[in-house]
Design a protein around this motif. Structure first.
Motif, PDB file in Angstrom:
ATOM      1  N   UNK A 116       0.828  -1.053   0.059  1.00 31.33           N
ATOM      2  CA  UNK A 116      -0.110  -0.070  -0.191  1.00 31.33           C
ATOM      3  C   UNK A 116       0.756   1.219   0.110  1.00 31.33           C
ATOM      4  N   UNK A 117       0.383   2.414  -0.598  1.00 29.06           N
ATOM      5  CA  UNK A 117       1.073   3.563  -0.517  1.00 29.06           C
ATOM      6  C   UNK A 117       0.136   4.734  -0.010  1.00 29.06           C
ATOM      7  N   UNK A 118       0.576   5.505   0.825  1.00 33.65           N
ATOM      8  CA  UNK A 118      -0.305   6.591   1.457  1.00 33.65           C
ATOM      9  C   UNK A 118      -0.476   7.531   0.521  1.00 33.65           C
ATOM     10  N   UNK A 119      -1.588   7.913  -0.092  1.00 33.04           N
ATOM     11  CA  UNK A 119      -2.031   9.102  -0.919  1.00 33.04           C
ATOM     12  C   UNK A 119      -2.152  10.556  -0.141  1.00 33.04           C
ATOM     13  N   UNK A 120      -2.694  10.373   1.161  1.00 35.59           N
ATOM     14  CA  UNK A 120      -2.890  11.612   1.737  1.00 35.59           C
ATOM     15  C   UNK A 120      -2.847  11.193   3.363  1.00 35.59           C
ATOM     16  N   UNK A 121      -2.632  12.232   4.216  1.00 36.89           N
ATOM     17  CA  UNK A 121      -2.565  12.020   5.619  1.00 36.89           C
ATOM     18  C   UNK A 121      -2.926  13.413   5.954  1.00 36.89           C
ATOM     19  N   UNK A 122      -3.817  13.437   6.937  1.00 38.84           N
ATOM     20  CA  UNK A 122      -3.953  14.665   7.888  1.00 38.84           C
ATOM     21  C   UNK A 122      -3.930  14.511   9.404  1.00 38.84           C
TER      22      UNK A 122
ATOM     23  N   UNK B  17      -4.801  10.535  13.269  1.00 40.63           N
ATOM     24  CA  UNK B  17      -4.321  10.904  11.942  1.00 40.63           C
ATOM     25  C   UNK B  17      -5.488  10.341  10.815  1.00 40.63           C
ATOM     26  N   UNK B  18      -6.140  11.253  10.030  1.00 37.42           N
ATOM     27  CA  UNK B  18      -6.893  10.735   8.854  1.00 37.42           C
ATOM     28  C   UNK B  18      -5.985  10.392   7.605  1.00 37.42           C
ATOM     29  N   UNK B  19      -6.362   9.331   7.085  1.00 33.41           N
ATOM     30  CA  UNK B  19      -5.386   8.883   5.919  1.00 33.41           C
ATOM     31  C   UNK B  19      -5.950   8.002   4.814  1.00 33.41           C
ATOM     32  N   UNK B  20      -5.420   8.261   3.542  1.00 30.37           N
ATOM     33  CA  UNK B  20      -6.151   7.282   2.412  1.00 30.37           C
ATOM     34  C   UNK B  20      -4.742   6.748   1.858  1.00 30.37           C
ATOM     35  N   UNK B  21      -5.118   5.515   1.505  1.00 30.99           N
ATOM     36  CA  UNK B  21      -4.252   4.510   1.010  1.00 30.99           C
ATOM     37  C   UNK B  21      -4.641   3.856  -0.343  1.00 30.99           C
ATOM     38  N   UNK B  22      -3.572   3.743  -1.317  1.00 33.11           N
ATOM     39  CA  UNK B  22      -4.037   2.978  -2.568  1.00 33.11           C
ATOM     40  C   UNK B  22      -3.080   1.798  -2.651  1.00 33.11           C
ATOM     41  N   UNK B  23      -3.079   1.077  -3.571  1.00 30.67           N
ATOM     42  CA  UNK B  23      -2.405   0.019  -4.212  1.00 30.67           C
ATOM     43  C   UNK B  23      -1.518   0.592  -5.158  1.00 30.67           C
TER      44      UNK B  23
ATOM     45  N   UNK C 213       2.947  11.722  -0.491  1.00 31.34           N
ATOM     46  CA  UNK C 213       1.761  11.871   0.104  1.00 31.34           C
ATOM     47  C   UNK C 213       1.343  13.348   0.420  1.00 31.34           C
ATOM     48  N   UNK C 214       0.140  13.713   0.165  1.00 29.35           N
ATOM     49  CA  UNK C 214      -0.471  14.959   0.361  1.00 29.35           C
ATOM     50  C   UNK C 214      -0.567  15.239   1.862  1.00 29.35           C
ATOM     51  N   UNK C 215       0.189  16.059   2.510  1.00 27.24           N
ATOM     52  CA  UNK C 215       0.088  16.158   3.956  1.00 27.24           C
ATOM     53  C   UNK C 215      -0.616  17.439   4.270  1.00 27.24           C
ATOM     54  N   UNK C 216      -1.607  17.183   5.413  1.00 24.04           N
ATOM     55  CA  UNK C 216      -2.264  18.466   5.915  1.00 24.04           C
ATOM     56  C   UNK C 216      -2.418  18.141   7.356  1.00 24.04           C
ATOM     57  N   UNK C 217      -3.097  19.391   7.940  1.00 28.24           N
ATOM     58  CA  UNK C 217      -3.240  19.450   9.440  1.00 28.24           C
ATOM     59  C   UNK C 217      -4.435  20.012   9.642  1.00 28.24           C
ATOM     60  N   UNK C 218      -5.187  19.580  10.760  1.00 27.91           N
ATOM     61  CA  UNK C 218      -6.358  20.300  11.078  1.00 27.91           C
ATOM     62  C   UNK C 218      -6.351  20.545  12.574  1.00 27.91           C
TER      63      UNK C 218
END
Length: 241
Positions: free
Chosen positions: A180-186, A199-205, A212-217
């Motif tokens: 898996x690879x992390x596409x986005x993580x908040x 952490x909110x996160x989106x994973x793709x194969x 990885x698209x990194x953000x903060x909330x």
């Protein structure tokens, strides 16, 4: 104890669920990227749906136009989710299945898989068996969850979830080991200066490493009220936003 949670367009009863509606589910339900019109398989899968909050949030965001399968292991939670769906504006959009996701068999492949999974790995067991099942990875280990998600994911699909910061490293290691690879993580903090809580996160194969698209909330602002970003994110759901 509250019997449920009222959103702007639907009500969630959760008195028969081990885990009540909370910030984690609400954040994940709005943060997860919806399937695009370009994807051949626009269906969605909610793993461990509990009260059905994530499925109903997705149904609201898509106007009930994308089918959602919601799988829940606990008998009482699954029954409550079915009632919540039946009383919602989108009763035909969501199919609740009482069963173990690890033995769930289907030929369908999902463009979005979403989950607020058990996360405690080495904590003391709860005296409440249903709460133990909902919170501890004994019933759904990270490696098994990732393997099942890979089996159910459509090409180009995403697996979105939320985890406490204390479980993030173990999950990420298990995900990378399975390709898996992390596409986005908040990174979510209660307020500025506080440590990251989840952490909110989106994973793709993917065969190659992704940037990885990194953000903060921040949930709260300096005055202690909800931050503008949090309000904007959840304004379609919270009654007072």
């Amino acid at each position: 104890m509250s019997a449920g949670f009222q959103c702007k367009q639907f009500y969630i009863g959760h008195q028969h669920c081990a885990m009540k509606v909370g910030t984690d589910a609400l954040l994940l339900g709005v943060w997860a990227a919806l399937p695009t019109a370009l994807q051949a398989t626009p269906a969605m899968l909610d793993i461990g749906c509990g009260s059905g909050i994530l499925s109903l949030m997705l149904a609201q965001r898509t106007g009930g136009q994308i089918p959602i399968t919601a799988v829940e292991l606990d008998t009482h939670a699954a029954a409550q989710a079915a009632v919540n769906v039946a009383l919602s504006p989108w009763p035909d959009a969501i199919r609740v299945i009482k069963g173990d996701i690890l033995t769930y068999s289907t030929a369908e492949r999902y463009a979005l898989i979403i989950s607020n999974p058990p996360f405690f790995q080495h904590a003391l067991p709860s005296q409440d068996a249903t709460r133990q099942q909902a919170r501890h990875t004994d019933s759904l280990p990270f490696a098994a969850l990732l393997k099942k998600a890979a089996q159910c994911l459509a090409p180009g699909g995403e697996f979105c979830l939320i985890l406490p910061a204390s479980s993030q490293a173990a999950f990420a290691q298990a995900a990378l080991e399975q390709g898996w690879q992390c596409r986005a993580r908040c990174a979510v903090q209660s307020k500025a200066g506080k440590p990251v809580s989840r952490y909110l996160q989106s994973w793709v194969k993917a065969d190659t490493e992704l940037d990885t698209e990194i953000s903060q909330l921040l949930i709260h602002d300096s005055s202690g009220g909800y931050s503008a970003a949090y309000r904007q994110l959840l304004q379609a759901f919270y009654l007072n936003f």
